[in-house]
Design a protein around this motif. Sequence first.
Motif, PDB file in Angstrom:
ATOM      1  N   ARG A 415       0.835  -1.205   0.000  1.00 27.23           N
ATOM      2  CA  ARG A 415       0.000   0.000   0.000  1.00 27.23           C
ATOM      3  C   ARG A 415       0.871   1.257   0.000  1.00 27.23           C
ATOM      4  N   LEU A 416       1.979   1.224   0.750  1.00 27.26           N
ATOM      5  CA  LEU A 416       2.897   2.368   0.753  1.00 27.26           C
ATOM      6  C   LEU A 416       3.488   2.579  -0.633  1.00 27.26           C
ATOM      7  N   ALA A 417       3.867   1.492  -1.290  1.00 25.05           N
ATOM      8  CA  ALA A 417       4.430   1.604  -2.641  1.00 25.05           C
ATOM      9  C   ALA A 417       3.428   2.244  -3.593  1.00 25.05           C
ATOM     10  N   ASP A 418       2.161   1.863  -3.487  1.00 26.15           N
ATOM     11  CA  ASP A 418       1.128   2.461  -4.336  1.00 26.15           C
ATOM     12  C   ASP A 418       1.011   3.963  -4.079  1.00 26.15           C
ATOM     13  N   GLU A 419       0.991   4.351  -2.792  1.00 24.33           N
ATOM     14  CA  GLU A 419       0.845   5.767  -2.439  1.00 24.33           C
ATOM     15  C   GLU A 419       2.032   6.596  -2.916  1.00 24.33           C
ATOM     16  N   ALA A 420       3.240   6.026  -2.809  1.00 25.90           N
ATOM     17  CA  ALA A 420       4.458   6.776  -3.154  1.00 25.90           C
ATOM     18  C   ALA A 420       4.856   6.610  -4.617  1.00 25.90           C
ATOM     19  N   GLY A 421       4.135   5.766  -5.350  1.00 23.05           N
ATOM     20  CA  GLY A 421       4.497   5.535  -6.744  1.00 23.05           C
ATOM     21  C   GLY A 421       5.798   4.770  -6.894  1.00 23.05           C
ATOM     22  N   ILE A 422       6.079   3.871  -5.959  1.00 25.96           N
ATOM     23  CA  ILE A 422       7.323   3.088  -5.995  1.00 25.96           C
ATOM     24  C   ILE A 422       7.073   1.790  -6.755  1.00 25.96           C
ATOM     25  N   GLU A 423       7.934   1.517  -7.719  1.00 27.39           N
ATOM     26  CA  GLU A 423       7.838   0.283  -8.487  1.00 27.39           C
ATOM     27  C   GLU A 423       9.052  -0.592  -8.200  1.00 27.39           C
ATOM     28  N   GLY A 424       8.882  -1.878  -8.395  1.00 26.91           N
ATOM     29  CA  GLY A 424       9.982  -2.788  -8.180  1.00 26.91           C
ATOM     30  C   GLY A 424      11.104  -2.581  -9.184  1.00 26.91           C
ATOM     31  N   ASP A 425      12.341  -2.853  -8.778  1.00 26.94           N
ATOM     32  CA  ASP A 425      13.496  -2.755  -9.665  1.00 26.94           C
ATOM     33  C   ASP A 425      14.608  -3.656  -9.154  1.00 26.94           C
ATOM     34  N   ASP A 426      15.603  -3.914  -9.969  1.00 27.86           N
ATOM     35  CA  ASP A 426      16.752  -4.735  -9.597  1.00 27.86           C
ATOM     36  C   ASP A 426      16.327  -6.082  -9.002  1.00 27.86           C
ATOM     37  N   GLY A 427      15.259  -6.642  -9.555  1.00 21.85           N
ATOM     38  CA  GLY A 427      14.804  -7.926  -9.066  1.00 21.85           C
ATOM     39  C   GLY A 427      13.987  -7.853  -7.797  1.00 21.85           C
ATOM     40  N   LEU A 428      13.656  -6.648  -7.323  1.00 22.45           N
ATOM     41  CA  LEU A 428      12.868  -6.478  -6.105  1.00 22.45           C
ATOM     42  C   LEU A 428      11.434  -6.143  -6.472  1.00 22.45           C
ATOM     43  N   ASP A 429      10.473  -6.695  -5.729  1.00 22.93           N
ATOM     44  CA  ASP A 429       9.087  -6.315  -5.968  1.00 22.93           C
ATOM     45  C   ASP A 429       8.817  -4.954  -5.333  1.00 22.93           C
ATOM     46  N   ALA A 430       7.612  -4.430  -5.548  1.00 22.95           N
ATOM     47  CA  ALA A 430       7.301  -3.076  -5.084  1.00 22.95           C
ATOM     48  C   ALA A 430       7.355  -2.973  -3.571  1.00 22.95           C
ATOM     49  N   ALA A 431       6.871  -4.004  -2.863  1.00 25.55           N
ATOM     50  CA  ALA A 431       6.884  -3.957  -1.398  1.00 25.55           C
ATOM     51  C   ALA A 431       8.310  -3.892  -0.872  1.00 25.55           C
ATOM     52  N   THR A 432       9.221  -4.673  -1.472  1.00 25.05           N
ATOM     53  CA  THR A 432      10.611  -4.675  -1.023  1.00 25.05           C
ATOM     54  C   THR A 432      11.288  -3.352  -1.361  1.00 25.05           C
ATOM     55  N   ALA A 433      10.972  -2.802  -2.541  1.00 24.88           N
ATOM     56  CA  ALA A 433      11.538  -1.502  -2.906  1.00 24.88           C
ATOM     57  C   ALA A 433      11.059  -0.415  -1.951  1.00 24.88           C
ATOM     58  N   ALA A 434       9.785  -0.484  -1.540  1.00 21.74           N
ATOM     59  CA  ALA A 434       9.268   0.483  -0.564  1.00 21.74           C
ATOM     60  C   ALA A 434       9.962   0.299   0.783  1.00 21.74           C
ATOM     61  N   ALA A 435      10.209  -0.965   1.160  1.00 18.48           N
ATOM     62  CA  ALA A 435      10.923  -1.231   2.411  1.00 18.48           C
ATOM     63  C   ALA A 435      12.324  -0.656   2.367  1.00 18.48           C
ATOM     64  N   ARG A 436      13.004  -0.825   1.256  1.00 23.88           N
ATOM     65  CA  ARG A 436      14.351  -0.267   1.102  1.00 23.88           C
ATOM     66  C   ARG A 436      14.318   1.257   1.234  1.00 23.88           C
ATOM     67  N   GLY A 437      13.310   1.894   0.632  1.00 24.40           N
ATOM     68  CA  GLY A 437      13.194   3.347   0.748  1.00 24.40           C
ATOM     69  C   GLY A 437      12.939   3.791   2.170  1.00 24.40           C
ATOM     70  N   ALA A 438      12.053   3.084   2.894  1.00 21.11           N
ATOM     71  CA  ALA A 438      11.766   3.444   4.281  1.00 21.11           C
ATOM     72  C   ALA A 438      13.007   3.273   5.145  1.00 21.11           C
ATOM     73  N   TYR A 439      13.759   2.207   4.887  1.00 25.17           N
ATOM     74  CA  TYR A 439      14.998   1.958   5.633  1.00 25.17           C
ATOM     75  C   TYR A 439      15.984   3.101   5.420  1.00 25.17           C
ATOM     76  N   ARG A 440      16.131   3.544   4.171  1.00 29.87           N
ATOM     77  CA  ARG A 440      17.070   4.636   3.869  1.00 29.87           C
ATOM     78  C   ARG A 440      16.633   5.942   4.522  1.00 29.87           C
ATOM     79  N   VAL A 441      15.332   6.237   4.468  1.00 27.77           N
ATOM     80  CA  VAL A 441      14.842   7.485   5.056  1.00 27.77           C
ATOM     81  C   VAL A 441      15.024   7.477   6.564  1.00 27.77           C
ATOM     82  N   ALA A 442      14.717   6.355   7.209  1.00 25.95           N
ATOM     83  CA  ALA A 442      14.911   6.259   8.656  1.00 25.95           C
ATOM     84  C   ALA A 442      16.377   6.448   9.009  1.00 25.95           C
ATOM     85  N   ASN A 443      17.272   5.839   8.238  1.00 27.05           N
ATOM     86  CA  ASN A 443      18.706   5.983   8.509  1.00 27.05           C
ATOM     87  C   ASN A 443      19.162   7.425   8.325  1.00 27.05           C
ATOM     88  N   ALA A 444      18.628   8.112   7.332  1.00 26.53           N
ATOM     89  CA  ALA A 444      19.001   9.515   7.108  1.00 26.53           C
ATOM     90  C   ALA A 444      18.593  10.368   8.301  1.00 26.53           C
TER      91      ALA A 444
END
Length: 713
Positions: A415-444
């Motif tokens: 659902r987060l990926a849909d809201e943010a317009g995040i699509e899967g890439d590098d072999g990752l599905d949209a949910a995993t790509a959204a998780a990677r983005g959330a992880y990066r933002v939290a770390n920042a």
Amino acid sequence: MADDSPTVRLGVDVGGTFTDAALVVDGDLTTAKVPTTTPQHAGVLDGIREACDAAGVAPADVDAFAHATTVSVNALLERDGARTALVTTAGFRDALEIGRQTRPALYDLDAEKPAPLVPRRRRFEVDERATTEGVEHAVDPNEVRDLAAEIAESDAESVAVCLLHAYAHPENEAAVAEGLREALDVPVSASHDVLAEFREFERTATTAADAYLTPELDDYLGRIVAGAADLGLPEPRVMRSNGGVADAETVRRSAVTTVLSGPAAGVVGAAAVAGGATLAGAAEDDETGDETGEPTAAVTFDMGGTSSDVSLVRDGRAERAADTTIAGVPLRTPTVDVETVGAGGGSIAWTDAGGALRVGPESAGAEPGPACYGRGGTEPTVTDADVRLGYIGPDAALGGDLSLDADAARDALDRLADEAGIEGDDGLDAATAAARGAYRVANATMARAIRSVTVERGRDPRAFDLVAFGGAGPMHAAALADRLGMERVLVPGPAGVLSAYGLIAADETHDAARTVRLGLGDETGEELTAAFAELTDRVLADVSDPEAAVELAADCRYVGQSFELTVDAGGGESESGRSGAVTPADPATLAERFAAAHERAYGYRLDAAVEAVTLRATATVAVEAPTVSRAGAVDTKRGARRVVFPDAGAVEAAVYDRDALGAGATLDGPAVLEGAESTTVVPPAWGGRVRRDGTVVLEREEGAAGPTGGDGR
């Protein structure tokens, strides 16, 4: 240092999401983590029972019990403290609301200051006047009786009294406070007891906060003391914001000193780990490759369920500050210097109006919690991202009786990926790509907090170790170190409950301060000595052990400046015969110390007069940290699983049993070390080794292929 150190010690820390318990029995450490419940005291008692059951001891066998609580800070954050009345000098009723000429956001035309803790309808005035020279107009007892009747009609549950210049001449304030105590059946906080320092706004705000917090904290600690007695436990000592513990009765009289109780306990525990040998109780040797025990400079990083706390440890001691601000309320009370950001495991990932991905400060808390808790939560959180990235395994127990619902985490992130317009890439599905983005933002967000206590204060983070703890800290620590150029990460053995362990290792500490504003010349030496002697008597009167050590300090400035620097004011052992007492430095020495500190801080010194503004004394009863050592098996590999690293993509990572990993073992990333209360993530190009006390030392390195060697000593 006390010689009769207890052999069974218990520490219990209440967090926003979990209640942690640590129990040391003759060197063996047992921990427990249970969800924080309402009322909090019930969760504390549950944690105690679970830890004692796991250690095979009865609560009545516990020799020492220390506790950290979030009652005070939550009351400030949620604005649900006592209905408080404020009594001030006539004409100064609105000082609390006027405050300083500072804006929450300088360029935000709609910015609003937080509402004061005491509304105007419960702020009262009394006709009196004191100056820095003395009392000019005494209080009329009849007016105090009339004032008490007005306060009673306001339905106030607590009263703060803060009169002009009461820090210098408290006679009027003491008369008002005593009269109100006799006439009203509510707690009364007087500023000359709470904060005998100048700067009226900060003194008023701190005294009002003390009154605001006292009824709830007093009730809570009363329940804890009673519950402990029912279990056969000793009366608890309570962690205060200054990083020291005090008996419950003392703390119940000074509620404002507990606002950073939990974070302070974590920093104390991290300082023990940063000291190399402190946690283990003896210096390590070269055969195991462990530390020598020399204190190191470290950044402490505590990532819990609701927030992350960052602090500094230098020379083996946590840095302290004279003030802090919580929820917009300035508090002038000694605290461990902690920077807090709203990024924790339960922080919710969301998209702003522009479609950008954000994390926090809103948290899913313990109920319903992250989606992966399976308790009805639907919002995507940092913990859900950690699950989707593979850092938290499918069979992980998330504390207490919680079990993992990976499908719910995936759905929330979809659902987060849909809201943010995040699509899967590098072999990752949209949910995993959204998780990677959330992880990066939290770390920042968390990296900014570390920069605020290092770079923004003229310190290079690369010169510090990073001590990571809390339920989520070790999962993010190496990534943060990479971002900041830090070379080494220390993950304590009890990382998931280090705040609870810090309670066991904490010293008893008492502080006193008084504003004097004395020029540092030969003619003021006797006045300085007398003022320091008074403060020393005050702190020594509070301690439980006559062997307490006393440290002196002074807030100094060049005459005409608006701000001070705190410098050491000790001049040697006292000849008074009082154990632990010290003589103050002479005025010339104090002035030189200030000039040197000013030059370090600002790059220059002045040929100008120096004045001591506020004098400080701290009494400490040192407690020897319990010896904790680890043997355990060396080969604890559980297998491997697919893990996603933001910079390396999806890789196969070895998975180890963190709690059984033996002393002296070494390992290479990528790896995941699964423990009972926390999980440690080792990225590619990082390696680790295990100290004798169970601390995992992570460093950037190449090569090696899993745990090897180690004699378990």
